[in-house]
Design an enzyme around this catalytic site. Structure first.
Site, PDB file in Angstrom:
ATOM      1  N   ARG A  15      16.697  30.196 -57.104  1.00 16.74           N
ATOM      2  CA  ARG A  15      17.058  31.034 -58.256  1.00 16.74           C
ATOM      3  C   ARG A  15      16.673  32.503 -58.000  1.00 16.74           C
ATOM      4  O   ARG A  15      17.520  33.329 -57.711  1.00 16.74           O
ATOM      5  CB  ARG A  15      16.371  30.479 -59.516  1.00 16.74           C
ATOM      6  CG  ARG A  15      16.883  31.028 -60.824  1.00 16.74           C
ATOM      7  CD  ARG A  15      16.403  32.416 -61.157  1.00 16.74           C
ATOM      8  NE  ARG A  15      14.952  32.532 -61.251  1.00 16.74           N
ATOM      9  CZ  ARG A  15      14.333  33.704 -61.377  1.00 16.74           C
ATOM     10  NH1 ARG A  15      15.007  34.827 -61.414  1.00 16.74           N
ATOM     11  NH2 ARG A  15      13.013  33.755 -61.428  1.00 16.74           N
ATOM     12  N   ASP A  16      15.393  32.819 -58.063  1.00 16.35           N
ATOM     13  CA  ASP A  16      14.959  34.212 -57.884  1.00 16.35           C
ATOM     14  C   ASP A  16      15.383  34.701 -56.501  1.00 16.35           C
ATOM     15  O   ASP A  16      15.815  35.840 -56.320  1.00 16.35           O
ATOM     16  CB  ASP A  16      13.428  34.290 -58.023  1.00 16.35           C
ATOM     17  CG  ASP A  16      12.920  35.661 -58.433  1.00 16.35           C
ATOM     18  OD1 ASP A  16      13.676  36.631 -58.294  1.00 16.35           O
ATOM     19  OD2 ASP A  16      11.769  35.764 -58.883  1.00 16.35           O
ATOM     20  N   HIS A 213       5.918  39.333 -56.649  1.00 18.06           N
ATOM     21  CA  HIS A 213       6.837  39.859 -55.640  1.00 18.06           C
ATOM     22  C   HIS A 213       6.005  40.658 -54.636  1.00 18.06           C
ATOM     23  O   HIS A 213       4.916  41.153 -54.961  1.00 18.06           O
ATOM     24  CB  HIS A 213       7.924  40.701 -56.315  1.00 18.06           C
ATOM     25  CG  HIS A 213       8.934  39.840 -57.029  1.00 18.06           C
ATOM     26  ND1 HIS A 213      10.156  39.518 -56.479  1.00 18.06           N
ATOM     27  CD2 HIS A 213       8.875  39.183 -58.213  1.00 18.06           C
ATOM     28  CE1 HIS A 213      10.809  38.712 -57.309  1.00 18.06           C
ATOM     29  NE2 HIS A 213      10.056  38.496 -58.374  1.00 18.06           N
ATOM     30  N   CYS A 244      15.056  41.031 -58.094  1.00 20.64           N
ATOM     31  CA  CYS A 244      15.721  40.966 -59.388  1.00 20.64           C
ATOM     32  C   CYS A 244      16.809  42.026 -59.424  1.00 20.64           C
ATOM     33  O   CYS A 244      16.565  43.176 -59.078  1.00 20.64           O
ATOM     34  CB  CYS A 244      14.712  41.198 -60.509  1.00 20.64           C
ATOM     35  SG  CYS A 244      15.489  41.293 -62.127  1.00 20.64           S
ATOM     36  N   ASN A 253       9.994  37.477 -53.666  1.00 23.83           N
ATOM     37  CA  ASN A 253       8.681  36.908 -53.986  1.00 23.83           C
ATOM     38  C   ASN A 253       7.906  36.761 -52.692  1.00 23.83           C
ATOM     39  O   ASN A 253       8.479  36.723 -51.609  1.00 23.83           O
ATOM     40  CB  ASN A 253       8.857  35.497 -54.571  1.00 23.83           C
ATOM     41  CG  ASN A 253       9.517  35.520 -55.912  1.00 23.83           C
ATOM     42  OD1 ASN A 253      10.732  35.572 -55.996  1.00 23.83           O
ATOM     43  ND2 ASN A 253       8.735  35.494 -56.955  1.00 23.83           N
TER      44      ASN A 253
HETATM   45  P1  HMG Z   1      24.605  40.140 -73.801  1.00 24.71           P
HETATM   46  O1  HMG Z   1      25.760  40.921 -73.264  1.00 24.71           O
HETATM   47  O2  HMG Z   1      23.626  40.849 -74.693  1.00 24.71           O
HETATM   48  O3  HMG Z   1      25.076  38.790 -74.500  1.00 24.71           O
HETATM   49  O4  HMG Z   1      23.823  39.553 -72.550  1.00 24.71           O
HETATM   50  P2  HMG Z   1      26.076  38.522 -75.659  1.00 24.71           P
HETATM   51  O5  HMG Z   1      25.517  37.368 -76.420  1.00 24.71           O
HETATM   52  O6  HMG Z   1      26.409  39.784 -76.399  1.00 24.71           O
HETATM   53  O7  HMG Z   1      27.409  38.019 -74.909  1.00 24.71           O
HETATM   54  C1  HMG Z   1      28.198  38.899 -74.120  1.00 24.71           C
HETATM   55  C2  HMG Z   1      29.004  38.079 -73.121  1.00 24.71           C
HETATM   56  O8  HMG Z   1      28.122  37.350 -72.256  1.00 24.71           O
HETATM   57  C3  HMG Z   1      29.912  37.044 -73.752  1.00 24.71           C
HETATM   58  O9  HMG Z   1      31.024  36.889 -72.876  1.00 24.71           O
HETATM   59  C4  HMG Z   1      29.113  35.785 -73.685  1.00 24.71           C
HETATM   60  O10 HMG Z   1      29.926  34.643 -73.659  1.00 24.71           O
HETATM   61  C5  HMG Z   1      28.402  35.941 -72.367  1.00 24.71           C
HETATM   62  P3  HMG Z   1      32.400  37.682 -73.119  1.00 24.71           P
HETATM   63  O11 HMG Z   1      32.812  37.288 -74.509  1.00 24.71           O
HETATM   64  O12 HMG Z   1      32.082  39.144 -72.981  1.00 24.71           O
HETATM   65  O13 HMG Z   1      33.287  37.164 -72.017  1.00 24.71           O
HETATM   66  N1  HMG Z   1      27.114  35.236 -72.321  1.00 24.71           N
HETATM   67  C6  HMG Z   1      26.822  34.250 -71.441  1.00 24.71           C
HETATM   68  N2  HMG Z   1      27.537  33.696 -70.454  1.00 24.71           N
HETATM   69  C7  HMG Z   1      26.939  32.709 -69.754  1.00 24.71           C
HETATM   70  N3  HMG Z   1      25.678  32.269 -69.983  1.00 24.71           N
HETATM   71  C8  HMG Z   1      24.950  32.815 -70.976  1.00 24.71           C
HETATM   72  C9  HMG Z   1      25.525  33.844 -71.749  1.00 24.71           C
HETATM   73  N4  HMG Z   1      25.079  34.584 -72.780  1.00 24.71           N
HETATM   74  C10 HMG Z   1      26.052  35.422 -73.118  1.00 24.71           C
HETATM   75  N5  HMG Z   1      23.694  32.371 -71.165  1.00 24.71           N
HETATM   76  C11 HMG Z   1      22.372  38.031 -71.422  1.00 24.71           C
HETATM   77  C12 HMG Z   1      22.628  38.832 -72.682  1.00 24.71           C
HETATM   78  C13 HMG Z   1      20.924  37.589 -71.433  1.00 24.71           C
HETATM   79  C14 HMG Z   1      23.281  36.833 -71.375  1.00 24.71           C
HETATM   80  C15 HMG Z   1      22.644  38.927 -70.207  1.00 24.71           C
HETATM   81  O14 HMG Z   1      21.883  40.084 -70.356  1.00 24.71           O
HETATM   82  C16 HMG Z   1      22.303  38.270 -68.906  1.00 24.71           C
HETATM   83  O15 HMG Z   1      22.920  37.308 -68.486  1.00 24.71           O
HETATM   84  N6  HMG Z   1      21.316  38.808 -68.175  1.00 24.71           N
HETATM   85  C17 HMG Z   1      20.935  38.254 -66.899  1.00 24.71           C
HETATM   86  C18 HMG Z   1      19.540  38.579 -66.627  1.00 24.71           C
HETATM   87  C19 HMG Z   1      19.069  37.888 -65.363  1.00 24.71           C
HETATM   88  O16 HMG Z   1      19.513  36.811 -64.985  1.00 24.71           O
HETATM   89  N7  HMG Z   1      18.098  38.539 -64.688  1.00 24.71           N
HETATM   90  C20 HMG Z   1      17.481  37.986 -63.556  1.00 24.71           C
HETATM   91  C21 HMG Z   1      16.542  36.867 -63.908  1.00 24.71           C
HETATM   92  S1  HMG Z   1      14.987  37.427 -64.564  1.00 24.71           S
HETATM   93  C22 HMG Z   1      14.024  37.705 -63.178  1.00 24.71           C
HETATM   94  O17 HMG Z   1      14.487  37.664 -62.086  1.00 24.71           O
HETATM   95  C23 HMG Z   1      12.563  37.960 -63.407  1.00 24.71           C
HETATM   96  C24 HMG Z   1      11.673  36.754 -63.075  1.00 24.71           C
HETATM   97  O18 HMG Z   1      11.853  36.339 -61.726  1.00 24.71           O
HETATM   98  C25 HMG Z   1      10.211  37.148 -63.280  1.00 24.71           C
HETATM   99  C26 HMG Z   1       9.886  38.459 -62.565  1.00 24.71           C
HETATM  100  O19 HMG Z   1       9.847  38.504 -61.333  1.00 24.71           O
HETATM  101  O20 HMG Z   1       9.729  39.427 -63.305  1.00 24.71           O
HETATM  102  C27 HMG Z   1      11.978  35.566 -63.991  1.00 24.71           C
HETATM  103 MG    MG Z   2      10.878  37.200 -60.057  1.00 23.72          MG
END
Ligand code: HMG
Ligand code: MG
Length: 306
Positions: A15-16, A213, A244, A253
């Site tokens: 995933r990450d 990380h 990310c 990481n």
């Molecule tokens: P949004 O635009 O605010 O969501 O995104 P929305 O509810 O307004 O929906 C907009 C569109 O997104 C719609 O589609 C929804 O259907 C779709 P449209 O009508 O425009 O075609 N949508 C989705 N589609 C699939 N799955 C869903 C979903 N939700 C809405 N779950 C949202 C909000 C959170 C979805 C968006 O910002 C997003 O996907 N962000 C991704 C963030 C991400 O994955 N980041 C990386 C992971 S975090 C990380 O790596 C950190 C970590 O490792 C810890 C660290 O190291 O810090 C965990």
């Molecule tokens: Mg991370």
């Protein structure tokens, strides 16, 4: 220094590790990576995320990957679900394909919360609460990732008070355990300890993990600093994969191989076979056309070749 006798690692490589890859990685390769990680003895694997494919195209095959993995009894498979839409997608298939644990992911920094999940910290908690409820109602465990607990690419240094605040909000909505993440790898041991201590005010040590990380090469030192506080759960990525998409310049990481080598050297059990883990790292690195980003992997492979 009294350290834990045993450590549990969640490998977050699938995933990450892969979420930030520009080249599409086929679902079969991701499935092959999960298989090799479980063969190496990983008892927890973060498999994928049910997020918007427009935001993170690499995770668009989340359902196919969850469908394709061959589960081993005793292994916990987790996925990221930022909202109910993601959660519903994660449990849309037959029960055997549901995750054992879902991860909601928030940030100690307002700016990062907006960039990463398009809402404020308070709004994110409002979205996570029904996800946590729905998961628990189905017997699925709930973890909370807390990003930018030491530093933020947009806000700079993050005060431990902000970490404690987020940990309390997570606790209030029923998140069972939390990851203290140094998303951009800027932390040094005392700063990381301060973030962990702020979290330990709300969660007991069995429910707090370190997610470091390695951008600045501090992650192993930070792991040791966390062990000194009694923390015994960690996340790391095989072959040091990752980054990310919303933390520009942040590298992967800490490599699981490097963590396991350090822990075994200190007599701390992990249940992981280092040689098999190195093979898993070579497998995914070859698929990506690069060398594993792990000093331990490189050293051990060089020794074997000579
Ligand atoms: P949004 O635009 O605010 O969501 O995104 P929305 O509810 O307004 O929906 C907009 C569109 O997104 C719609 O589609 C929804 O259907 C779709 P449209 O009508 O425009 O075609 N949508 C989705 N589609 C699939 N799955 C869903 C979903 N939700 C809405 N779950 C949202 C909000 C959170 C979805 C968006 O910002 C997003 O996907 N962000 C991704 C963030 C991400 O994955 N980041 C990386 C992971 S975090 C990380 O790596 C950190 C970590 O490792 C810890 C660290 O190291 O810090 C965990
Ligand atoms: Mg991370």
């Amino acid at each position: 220094m009294k350290l834990p006798a045993r450590v549990k690692i969640v490998d977050v490589g699938p995933r990450d590790g892969l979420q930030n890859e520009k080249q599409p990685v086929p679902a079969e390769v991701k499935i092959g990576l999960v298989q090799r990680l479980q063969d190496a003895g990983l008892a927890e694997i973060e498999v994928t995320s049910f997020v918007s494919p427009k935001w993170v195209p690499q995770m668009a095959d989340a359902a196919a990957v969850m469908h394709g993995i061959r589960r081993r009894a005793g292994v916990r498979y987790s996925v990221l679900t930022p909202n109910l839409q993601g959660f519903e997608a994660a449990v849309a298939g037959p029960r055997a394909e549901w995750p054992d644990e879902i991860v909601v992911f928030g940030a100690a920094s307002e700016a990062f919360s907006r960039r990463n999940i398009n809402c404020s910290i308070a709004e994110s908690i409002g979205r996570f609460a029904p996800v946590a409820d729905a998961a628990r109602a189905r017997g699925i465990a709930v973890r909370g990732a807390m990003s930018c607990t030491v530093g933020c690419p947009y806000e700079g240094e993050i005060a431990p008070g902000k970490v404690g605040y987020l940990a309390r909000l997570m606790k209030d909505i029923g998140v069972e355990r939390v990851d203290v993440a140094d998303t951009i790898g800027v932390g040094t041991p005392r700063a990381v300890q301060a973030a962990l201590e702020a979290t330990l005010a709300h969660y007991d040590v069995d429910h707090v993990s370190g997610h470091f990380h390695d951008t600045y090469g501090q992650a192993l030192s930070n792991t040791l600093a966390a062990l000194a506080l009694g923390v015994w759960n960690f996340q790391s990525s095989v072959a040091g994969l990752g980054g990310c998409p919303y933390a520009k310049g942040a590298t992967g990481n800490v490599a699981t191989e490097d963590v396991v080598y350090m822990l075994h050297g200190m007599g701390i059990e992990t249940g992981i076979d280092l040689d098999a883990l190195i093979d898993a790292g070579v497998y995914i690195s070859q698929a990506l056309g690069r060398e594993p980003h792990s000093r331990v992997s490189k050293a051990i492979r060089t020794k074997k070749e000579s």
